[in-house]
Design a protein around this motif. Sequence first.
Motif, PDB file in Angstrom:
ATOM      1  N   SER A 296     -69.430   2.215   3.644  1.00  0.00           N
ATOM      2  CA  SER A 296     -68.848   1.517   2.609  1.00  0.00           C
ATOM      3  C   SER A 296     -67.738   2.568   2.133  1.00  0.00           C
ATOM      4  O   SER A 296     -66.742   1.973   1.682  1.00  0.00           O
ATOM      5  CB  SER A 296     -69.664   1.441   1.379  1.00  0.00           C
ATOM      6  OG  SER A 296     -70.834   0.477   1.873  1.00  0.00           O
ATOM      7  N   ASP A 297     -67.908   3.738   1.846  1.00  0.00           N
ATOM      8  CA  ASP A 297     -67.037   4.885   1.525  1.00  0.00           C
ATOM      9  C   ASP A 297     -65.563   4.945   2.385  1.00  0.00           C
ATOM     10  O   ASP A 297     -64.660   4.833   1.863  1.00  0.00           O
ATOM     11  CB  ASP A 297     -67.580   6.198   1.202  1.00  0.00           C
ATOM     12  CG  ASP A 297     -68.272   6.226   0.134  1.00  0.00           C
ATOM     13  OD1 ASP A 297     -68.172   5.516  -0.913  1.00  0.00           O
ATOM     14  OD2 ASP A 297     -69.239   7.310   0.191  1.00  0.00           O
ATOM     15  N   ALA A 298     -66.040   4.906   3.799  1.00  0.00           N
ATOM     16  CA  ALA A 298     -64.905   5.118   4.669  1.00  0.00           C
ATOM     17  C   ALA A 298     -64.045   3.505   4.517  1.00  0.00           C
ATOM     18  O   ALA A 298     -63.003   3.829   4.899  1.00  0.00           O
ATOM     19  CB  ALA A 298     -65.611   5.016   6.111  1.00  0.00           C
ATOM     20  N   ALA A 299     -64.616   2.472   4.573  1.00  0.00           N
ATOM     21  CA  ALA A 299     -64.004   1.235   4.594  1.00  0.00           C
ATOM     22  C   ALA A 299     -63.064   1.035   3.257  1.00  0.00           C
ATOM     23  O   ALA A 299     -61.814   0.757   3.363  1.00  0.00           O
ATOM     24  CB  ALA A 299     -64.967  -0.078   4.715  1.00  0.00           C
ATOM     25  N   GLU A 300     -63.435   1.580   2.259  1.00  0.00           N
ATOM     26  CA  GLU A 300     -62.796   1.683   1.090  1.00  0.00           C
ATOM     27  C   GLU A 300     -61.453   2.552   1.193  1.00  0.00           C
ATOM     28  O   GLU A 300     -60.420   2.257   0.538  1.00  0.00           O
ATOM     29  CB  GLU A 300     -63.637   2.080  -0.104  1.00  0.00           C
ATOM     30  CG  GLU A 300     -64.504   0.863  -0.415  1.00  0.00           C
ATOM     31  CD  GLU A 300     -65.309   1.313  -1.931  1.00  0.00           C
ATOM     32  OE1 GLU A 300     -65.425   2.451  -2.053  1.00  0.00           O
ATOM     33  OE2 GLU A 300     -65.999   0.412  -2.346  1.00  0.00           O
ATOM     34  N   ALA A 301     -61.830   3.700   1.882  1.00  0.00           N
ATOM     35  CA  ALA A 301     -60.701   4.745   1.883  1.00  0.00           C
ATOM     36  C   ALA A 301     -59.747   4.279   2.861  1.00  0.00           C
ATOM     37  O   ALA A 301     -58.538   4.410   2.713  1.00  0.00           O
ATOM     38  CB  ALA A 301     -61.131   6.197   2.412  1.00  0.00           C
ATOM     39  N   ALA A 302     -60.156   3.604   4.114  1.00  0.00           N
ATOM     40  CA  ALA A 302     -59.312   3.072   4.934  1.00  0.00           C
ATOM     41  C   ALA A 302     -58.308   2.149   4.600  1.00  0.00           C
ATOM     42  O   ALA A 302     -57.011   2.103   4.987  1.00  0.00           O
ATOM     43  CB  ALA A 302     -60.296   2.539   6.009  1.00  0.00           C
ATOM     44  N   VAL A 303     -58.588   1.264   3.447  1.00  0.00           N
ATOM     45  CA  VAL A 303     -57.678   0.355   2.974  1.00  0.00           C
ATOM     46  C   VAL A 303     -56.536   1.155   2.314  1.00  0.00           C
ATOM     47  O   VAL A 303     -55.314   0.674   2.481  1.00  0.00           O
ATOM     48  CB  VAL A 303     -58.451  -0.491   2.017  1.00  0.00           C
ATOM     49  CG1 VAL A 303     -57.387  -1.608   1.329  1.00  0.00           C
ATOM     50  CG2 VAL A 303     -59.226  -1.705   2.852  1.00  0.00           C
ATOM     51  N   ILE A 304     -56.890   1.991   1.671  1.00  0.00           N
ATOM     52  CA  ILE A 304     -55.615   2.800   1.146  1.00  0.00           C
ATOM     53  C   ILE A 304     -54.966   3.673   1.797  1.00  0.00           C
ATOM     54  O   ILE A 304     -53.734   3.757   1.636  1.00  0.00           O
ATOM     55  CB  ILE A 304     -56.414   3.946  -0.246  1.00  0.00           C
ATOM     56  CG1 ILE A 304     -57.235   3.302  -1.201  1.00  0.00           C
ATOM     57  CG2 ILE A 304     -55.371   4.714  -0.720  1.00  0.00           C
ATOM     58  CD1 ILE A 304     -58.118   4.060  -2.189  1.00  0.00           C
ATOM     59  N   GLU A 305     -55.470   4.218   2.959  1.00  0.00           N
ATOM     60  CA  GLU A 305     -55.004   5.220   3.937  1.00  0.00           C
ATOM     61  C   GLU A 305     -53.848   4.211   4.547  1.00  0.00           C
ATOM     62  O   GLU A 305     -52.612   4.616   4.762  1.00  0.00           O
ATOM     63  CB  GLU A 305     -56.051   5.812   4.714  1.00  0.00           C
ATOM     64  CG  GLU A 305     -56.680   6.893   4.182  1.00  0.00           C
ATOM     65  CD  GLU A 305     -57.834   7.099   4.942  1.00  0.00           C
ATOM     66  OE1 GLU A 305     -58.221   8.459   4.631  1.00  0.00           O
ATOM     67  OE2 GLU A 305     -58.493   6.343   5.859  1.00  0.00           O
ATOM     68  N   LEU A 306     -54.205   3.091   5.319  1.00  0.00           N
ATOM     69  CA  LEU A 306     -53.685   2.380   6.067  1.00  0.00           C
ATOM     70  C   LEU A 306     -52.638   1.489   5.166  1.00  0.00           C
ATOM     71  O   LEU A 306     -51.165   1.252   5.805  1.00  0.00           O
ATOM     72  CB  LEU A 306     -54.687   1.394   6.653  1.00  0.00           C
ATOM     73  CG  LEU A 306     -55.526   1.755   7.725  1.00  0.00           C
ATOM     74  CD1 LEU A 306     -56.565   0.709   8.213  1.00  0.00           C
ATOM     75  CD2 LEU A 306     -54.791   2.505   8.930  1.00  0.00           C
ATOM     76  N   ARG A 307     -52.664   1.278   4.038  1.00  0.00           N
ATOM     77  CA  ARG A 307     -51.773   0.725   3.175  1.00  0.00           C
ATOM     78  C   ARG A 307     -50.707   1.896   3.155  1.00  0.00           C
ATOM     79  O   ARG A 307     -49.484   1.511   3.098  1.00  0.00           O
ATOM     80  CB  ARG A 307     -52.239   0.090   1.940  1.00  0.00           C
ATOM     81  CG  ARG A 307     -53.223  -1.106   1.639  1.00  0.00           C
ATOM     82  CD  ARG A 307     -52.422  -2.218   1.320  1.00  0.00           C
ATOM     83  NE  ARG A 307     -53.324  -3.198   1.415  1.00  0.00           N
ATOM     84  CZ  ARG A 307     -52.916  -4.394   2.029  1.00  0.00           C
ATOM     85  NH1 ARG A 307     -52.193  -4.362   2.987  1.00  0.00           N
ATOM     86  NH2 ARG A 307     -53.750  -5.257   2.158  1.00  0.00           N
ATOM     87  N   ALA A 308     -51.029   3.128   2.889  1.00  0.00           N
ATOM     88  CA  ALA A 308     -50.008   4.195   2.875  1.00  0.00           C
ATOM     89  C   ALA A 308     -49.221   4.401   4.305  1.00  0.00           C
ATOM     90  O   ALA A 308     -47.874   4.113   3.946  1.00  0.00           O
ATOM     91  CB  ALA A 308     -50.709   5.306   2.386  1.00  0.00           C
TER      92      ALA A 308
END
Length: 265
Positions: A70-82
């Motif tokens: 759950s934490d990784a999936a939430e972080a991935a959205v922010i990172e990949l958007r960046a």
Amino acid sequence: MTNKSRRTDDAISYLHERDLIRFSSDDFGWVEGRPKLSDTVQSELVALLAMHLPAERIDIALSILHIGFSDAAEAAVIELRAALDAKLSKDAKKPSSKLGVRLRSQIYEVTKALESGEMSPEEICTSILSKPELAKLITVHLEEVIRPLQTDPLEREPCKAVEHLPAVLQDLRRAIHDGITRAPVEASHDILVKAVVSALTRATGKAPTRNWDAHDNEESGFGLKCCRILARELNLALPADLTREKPLDMARAWRRGTEKTPRAF
């Protein structure tokens, strides 16, 4: 439920959603809003875990993998958007308009504040919390390294947060830089690896080791298999515009996460 903790009149903190997730049904209320493992993948993980762990230890490992995913999936959205923003913003006149570059700049500012020693832990954490994207990335990493588990450490335990900030900032700076300049951001995949290492360590009593397949000349082993299952599921959980054609292989992330452990031949 807000992500920020509040306090009652008796000075008792309200529980954060991560405080409660272990005690809630997967398909009820606010838990439904967090990225979660599908039933198919849960079954796949249970079958794999059952080959290596006693039956009574499987639930322990699985609960850690749930939270890490759950934490990784939430972080991935922010990172990949960046990374996507930095790649596609060719018309931007100022580098600061690119989210990835802005995050990298903010990390530099926090690092300098830490090195100067002129700000208290509370002041540093308040400064980070004023930057929502950066605060989210830092929070999920801090929650992985602070034990026993401390939710919302920037707000609730600034001294502990600042203690671990240098290493976390270094990891994020590298990952965001890679996402901007050459390769996909991998901080979210590092979270997956940490979850697998934590799950297997808790379940077996010893940290997993790297395994090398001499025949195929590549990384292999039980832990890496778990990582690849989670990476595949993470890719499917992403918004359509962020989904990769193929999930990351995870060998490099697994190697990085277990680099202090000798390879097992």
